[in-house]
Scaffold this motif. Structure first.
Motif, short mmCIF file in Angstrom:
data_model
loop_
_atom_site.label_atom_id
_atom_site.label_comp_id
_atom_site.label_asym_id
_atom_site.label_seq_id
_atom_site.Cartn_x
_atom_site.Cartn_y
_atom_site.Cartn_z
N ALA A 201 75.23 37.20 57.43
CA ALA A 201 74.53 36.26 56.56
C ALA A 201 74.48 34.84 57.10
O ALA A 201 73.63 34.07 56.69
N TRP A 202 75.38 34.49 58.00
CA TRP A 202 75.50 33.10 58.41
C TRP A 202 75.49 32.97 59.93
O TRP A 202 76.01 33.83 60.64
N SER A 203 74.94 31.86 60.40
CA SER A 203 74.91 31.56 61.83
C SER A 203 75.42 30.15 62.04
O SER A 203 74.65 29.18 62.01
N PRO A 204 76.73 29.98 62.22
CA PRO A 204 77.28 28.65 62.45
C PRO A 204 76.79 28.05 63.77
O PRO A 204 76.27 28.74 64.64
N GLY A 205 77.00 26.75 63.92
CA GLY A 205 76.62 26.05 65.14
C GLY A 205 75.55 25.01 64.88
O GLY A 205 74.71 25.17 63.99
N TRP A 206 75.57 23.93 65.67
CA TRP A 206 74.68 22.80 65.37
C TRP A 206 73.21 23.14 65.60
O TRP A 206 72.34 22.66 64.87
N SER A 207 72.91 23.99 66.58
CA SER A 207 71.51 24.34 66.80
C SER A 207 70.99 25.22 65.65
O SER A 207 69.84 25.08 65.21
N ASN A 208 71.84 26.12 65.14
CA ASN A 208 71.44 26.93 63.99
C ASN A 208 71.33 26.08 62.72
O ASN A 208 70.51 26.37 61.85
N ALA A 209 72.14 25.03 62.63
CA ALA A 209 72.03 24.12 61.49
C ALA A 209 70.67 23.44 61.49
O ALA A 209 70.03 23.28 60.43
N ASN A 210 70.19 23.05 62.67
CA ASN A 210 68.87 22.43 62.75
C ASN A 210 67.77 23.41 62.35
O ASN A 210 66.78 23.05 61.71
N LYS A 211 67.94 24.67 62.72
CA LYS A 211 66.95 25.68 62.34
C LYS A 211 66.95 25.89 60.82
O LYS A 211 65.89 26.03 60.20
N ALA A 212 68.15 25.92 60.23
CA ALA A 212 68.24 26.08 58.78
C ALA A 212 67.60 24.90 58.06
O ALA A 212 66.91 25.06 57.04
N LEU A 213 67.82 23.69 58.59
CA LEU A 213 67.21 22.49 58.00
C LEU A 213 65.70 22.56 58.08
O LEU A 213 64.99 22.30 57.10
N THR A 214 65.17 22.92 59.24
CA THR A 214 63.72 23.01 59.42
C THR A 214 63.12 24.06 58.50
O THR A 214 62.07 23.85 57.89
N ALA A 215 63.81 25.22 58.39
CA ALA A 215 63.31 26.28 57.53
C ALA A 215 63.26 25.83 56.07
O ALA A 215 62.31 26.15 55.34
N PHE A 216 64.25 25.08 55.63
CA PHE A 216 64.27 24.61 54.24
C PHE A 216 63.21 23.53 54.01
O PHE A 216 62.48 23.58 53.00
N ILE A 217 63.11 22.57 54.92
CA ILE A 217 62.15 21.48 54.75
C ILE A 217 60.72 22.02 54.70
O ILE A 217 59.88 21.56 53.91
N ASN A 218 60.44 23.03 55.51
CA ASN A 218 59.09 23.59 55.57
C ASN A 218 58.87 24.77 54.62
O ASN A 218 57.81 25.37 54.63
N GLY A 219 59.90 25.09 53.82
CA GLY A 219 59.78 26.23 52.93
C GLY A 219 60.20 25.92 51.51
O GLY A 219 59.45 25.30 50.74
N PRO A 220 61.43 26.31 51.12
CA PRO A 220 61.86 26.18 49.72
C PRO A 220 61.85 24.77 49.16
O PRO A 220 61.83 24.60 47.94
N LEU A 221 61.88 23.73 50.01
CA LEU A 221 61.94 22.36 49.48
C LEU A 221 60.76 22.05 48.57
O LEU A 221 60.91 21.35 47.56
N LEU A 222 59.58 22.56 48.88
CA LEU A 222 58.38 22.26 48.10
C LEU A 222 58.56 22.63 46.63
O LEU A 222 58.15 21.88 45.74
N ASP A 223 59.19 23.77 46.36
CA ASP A 223 59.37 24.25 44.98
C ASP A 223 60.80 24.08 44.49
O ASP A 223 61.22 24.73 43.53
N TYR A 224 61.54 23.20 45.15
CA TYR A 224 62.96 23.03 44.82
C TYR A 224 63.15 22.61 43.36
O TYR A 224 64.10 23.04 42.70
N SER A 225 62.27 21.76 42.84
CA SER A 225 62.44 21.25 41.48
C SER A 225 62.34 22.36 40.44
O SER A 225 62.97 22.28 39.38
N THR A 226 61.57 23.37 40.71
CA THR A 226 61.40 24.46 39.73
C THR A 226 62.29 25.66 40.02
O THR A 226 62.61 26.42 39.11
N ASN A 227 62.69 25.86 41.26
CA ASN A 227 63.42 27.07 41.63
C ASN A 227 64.91 26.86 41.85
O ASN A 227 65.65 27.83 42.03
N ARG A 228 65.37 25.61 41.85
CA ARG A 228 66.75 25.35 42.26
C ARG A 228 67.79 25.98 41.34
O ARG A 228 68.94 26.17 41.74
#
Length: 656
Positions: A201-228
């Motif tokens: 389920a998890w991929s530690p490491g700073w490069s994977n952290a950047n990927k997780a950040l990018t995936a969230f910013i370009n994905g779930p963030l848009l509907d965060y207010s309704t889905n959080r």
């Protein structure tokens, strides 16, 4: 110049001010010291140690690609280990990034004192916060006492947080020939099987952290207010463990989210703007947890407001065992606790549900719950956990009312309306219709039989009814207020002057099966470390991990790492200013495990050339201290007396 860069919870090569300063200065010795015994009761838990192991491996690979390697040391004294590294490598300065928990503050001051006496230059930097705690003050120069006022000031600061720095293109390594690494043991044989599940389920490491950040910013963030608030789907960022270990900088998260917000604002996307505001508020809560820990270093052990020391906690280990096993009889609570044990993770709304149930319904000591979170969460974070549990316990000026009990049945239909979350983690209730999934005790007998449920047998009846819990809580609060009134009267009459300080009280001991068996001797033998006995939960089985938490992120273009990193060539004008006050003499009572440390700190005076520089242009040569000039642990200078605008039903004393 050769610099030792001391990595702690900043396990990344980009936007790492200490590493960047070392690269600019010359040769770099990158060091990580594993000394968990220094944390006292807060020895890292199993899943937290698993994450740390993977993160260090990732960091070492990145450092090797840049020209050096990570030196790892196993010790029971970080400062002495650093001194040994410095002497063996001929380094002349130590660089590190600030931490704000009380253990780190004591350790960092001791490091500066000892190394300075040995002729070593010590410089420290802000890499964990948008703004340092001493930068965010009210109009009278005092720390804020509510989150809303604190965060409002952060958003209205006259200068923006520093932009994130790119990673260095190359690191010149210092001489490591006389500084071999120690083998670090983060798990024992009994833990490997459970840990193997985490990698699904998890991929530690700073490069994977950047990927997780990018995936969230370009994905779930848009509907965060309704889905959080949805606990049954991946609607949050899952960045908290990456942030805790410093694999991604909070400044990068902040700047990327704000950039997205500006884009959506230009497009007229109001929902997107609101989503960013709410997400940044969660970042603000993390900032506030460090702020509170810095200004109130006892907050992980003592309630912030003193009235709670009179609360008659229910010291019942059977209640505690039922809660952590997920057998309270309340499906949403039980599902959350089983997910926590299986995955090391909980949705933030479920964290509130299970902790509120712990404190308000079971009335167990809040420090027990905080300690269990520390032992089991992947993102276990002393400052954030202390803030959360203090909030639930009603001991913050802006926390929820202590007499408010949240009904897990109502919360269930709010956060898990279709019952999918409960069915995933409580397979014994999987066949129960949604109508009854969050309150099976009300279901007709024929419904229970059709679902294969026998209450009290294969699923427990409620351990305490909500009505009974409300009545018991009111009785406890009446007792608490009466005891607080009596204690204040005694103080005002002068018969027992000074006995009202809750530091005089001994906290309720942790349950015996929560105690970790630590080897406290100064033993560096690696075999003894390997054979160290860790805590076990023999009464609890680990369920199989589901794919619900698996965060699949597309591979990013790695061109950024080779881009022009001209930001690293800037002058040293972004070092944090730190205050020059000395530690409060009460620190010995706050952290008894450090009683053998002489806390007589000598802070370097500013040179005349530096005295006229601005707040942002100061050298971080002195590590932070948390004793503002007006700080006091006495009743005469309490929270409420210094901030009369706080509305409470009665005047409450501060605990410290």
């Amino acid at each position: 110049m050769t610099s030792v860069v001391w990595f702690r919870r900043d396990l990344r090569v980009e936007d790492n001010p200490a590493l960047a300063a070392g690269v600019r200065s010359g040769k770099v010795i990158a060091v990580f010291v594993w000394a968990p015994e220094e944390e006292g009761h807060y020895y890292p838990g199993r899943v937290s140690r698993w994450w740390l192991k993977q993160s260090l491996s990732s960091l070492n690979s990145s450092l090797q690609n840049l020209g050096t390697t990570l030196v790892t040391k196993r010790s029971t004294d970080s400062v002495l280990a650093l001194l040994d590294v410095i002497k063996s490598t001929g380094a002349t300065q130590l660089l590190f990034n600030h931490l704000y928990d009380p253990f780190s503050l004591v350790r960092d001051h001791r490091a500066k004192e000892i190394l300075t006496e040995n002729g070593i230059v010590v410089r420290s930097f802000n890499a964990d916060l948008l703004y340092e705690p001493w930068e965010v003050l009210d109009d009278e120069g005092q720390p804020f006492v509510t989150f809303s006022s604190f965060w409002d000031r952060c958003l209205r600061m006259p200068y923006d947080p520093q932009p994130p720095q790119l990673p260095p293109k190359k690191i010149i390594s210092g001489d490591l020939s006389k500084c071999p690494s120690d083998t670090l043991i983060f798990e024992n044989d009994s833990e490997r099987g459970s840990n193997a599940l985490l990698a699904r389920a998890w991929s530690p490491g700073w490069s994977n952290a950047n990927k997780a950040l990018t995936a969230f910013i370009n994905g779930p963030l848009l509907d965060y207010s309704t889905n959080r608030k949805k606990a049954d789907s991946a609607t949050t960022s899952f960045l908290s463990p990456h942030l805790h270990f410093g694999e991604v900088s909070v400044r990068k998260v902040f700047h990327q989210a704000r950039t997205k917000q500006i884009l959506w604002a230009n497009e007229g996307n109001k929902a997107g703007e609101e989503s960013v505001n709410l997400f940044l508020k969660s970042i603000g809560l993390r900032e506030y947890s460090r702020y509170m820990s810095f200004n109130h270093p006892y907050s992980h052990e003592r309630p912030l407001l003193g009235h709670l020391k009179f609360f008659p906690w229910v010291v019942d280990e059977n209640y505690f065992k039922a809660w952590r096993q997920g057998r309270t009889g309340y499906p949403l609570v039980d599902a959350g606790m089983r997910e926590l044990w299986a995955t090391g993770w909980l949705h933030d709304r479920i964290r509130v549900v299970v902790s509120s149930f712990f404190v308000k319904v079971l009335q167990l000591p809040w420090r027990w719950g905080m300690k269990y979170f520390w032992d089991t969460l992947l993102d276990a974070d002393l400052e954030s956990d202390a803030l959360g549990w203090q909030y639930i316990s009603g001991t913050l000026p802006d926390s929820r009312e202590f007499d408010r009990i949240d009904n897990p049945q109502i919360d269930g239909y709010s956060f898990d309306p279709n019952g999918e979350y409960v069915r995933r983690w409580l397979p014994e209730l999987a066949r129960l219709p949604t109508e009854w999934i969050h309150h099976p005790w009300d279901a007709p007998e024929y419904v229970l039989q059709a679902a294969g449920i026998e209450l009290g047998s294969n699923y427990p009846l409620p351990i305490v009814t909500i009505d009974a819990a409300k009545a018991r809580l009111q009785e406890a609060l009446t007792h608490m207020w009466q005891q607080e009134t009596n204690a204040r009267a005694v103080l005002e009459n002068g018969t027992e002057e000074g006995h009202g300080d809750s530091f005089e009280d001994t906290p309720i001991a942790f349950p015996q099966d929560m105690q970790m068996e630590l080897e406290l001797e100064l033993d560096r033998d690696q075999e003894s470390v390997r054979n160290r006995t860790m805590r076990h939960y023999e009464d609890q089985m680990v369920p199989s991990l589901t794919s619900s938490l698996v965060l699949r992120v597309e591979e990013e273009d790695e061109a950024e790492s080779s881009a022009d990193n001209r930001n690293l060539a800037r002058d040293d004008n972004n070092r944090a200013q730190v205050p020059t006050e000395v530690l409060n003499h009460r620190m010995q009572s706050v952290l008894p495990q450090f009683n053998n440390i002489q806390i007589a700190l000598r802070n370097t005076e500013d040179s005349p050339a530096e005295s006229s520089t601005s707040r942002r242009d100061r050298d971080g040569g002195v590590v932070p201290v948390w004793s503002p000039a007006n700080s006091s642990y006495s009743e005469d200078n309490s929270y409420l007396q210094r901030h009369p605008q706080i509305n409470w039903s009665r005047q409450l004393s501060q605990t410290g």
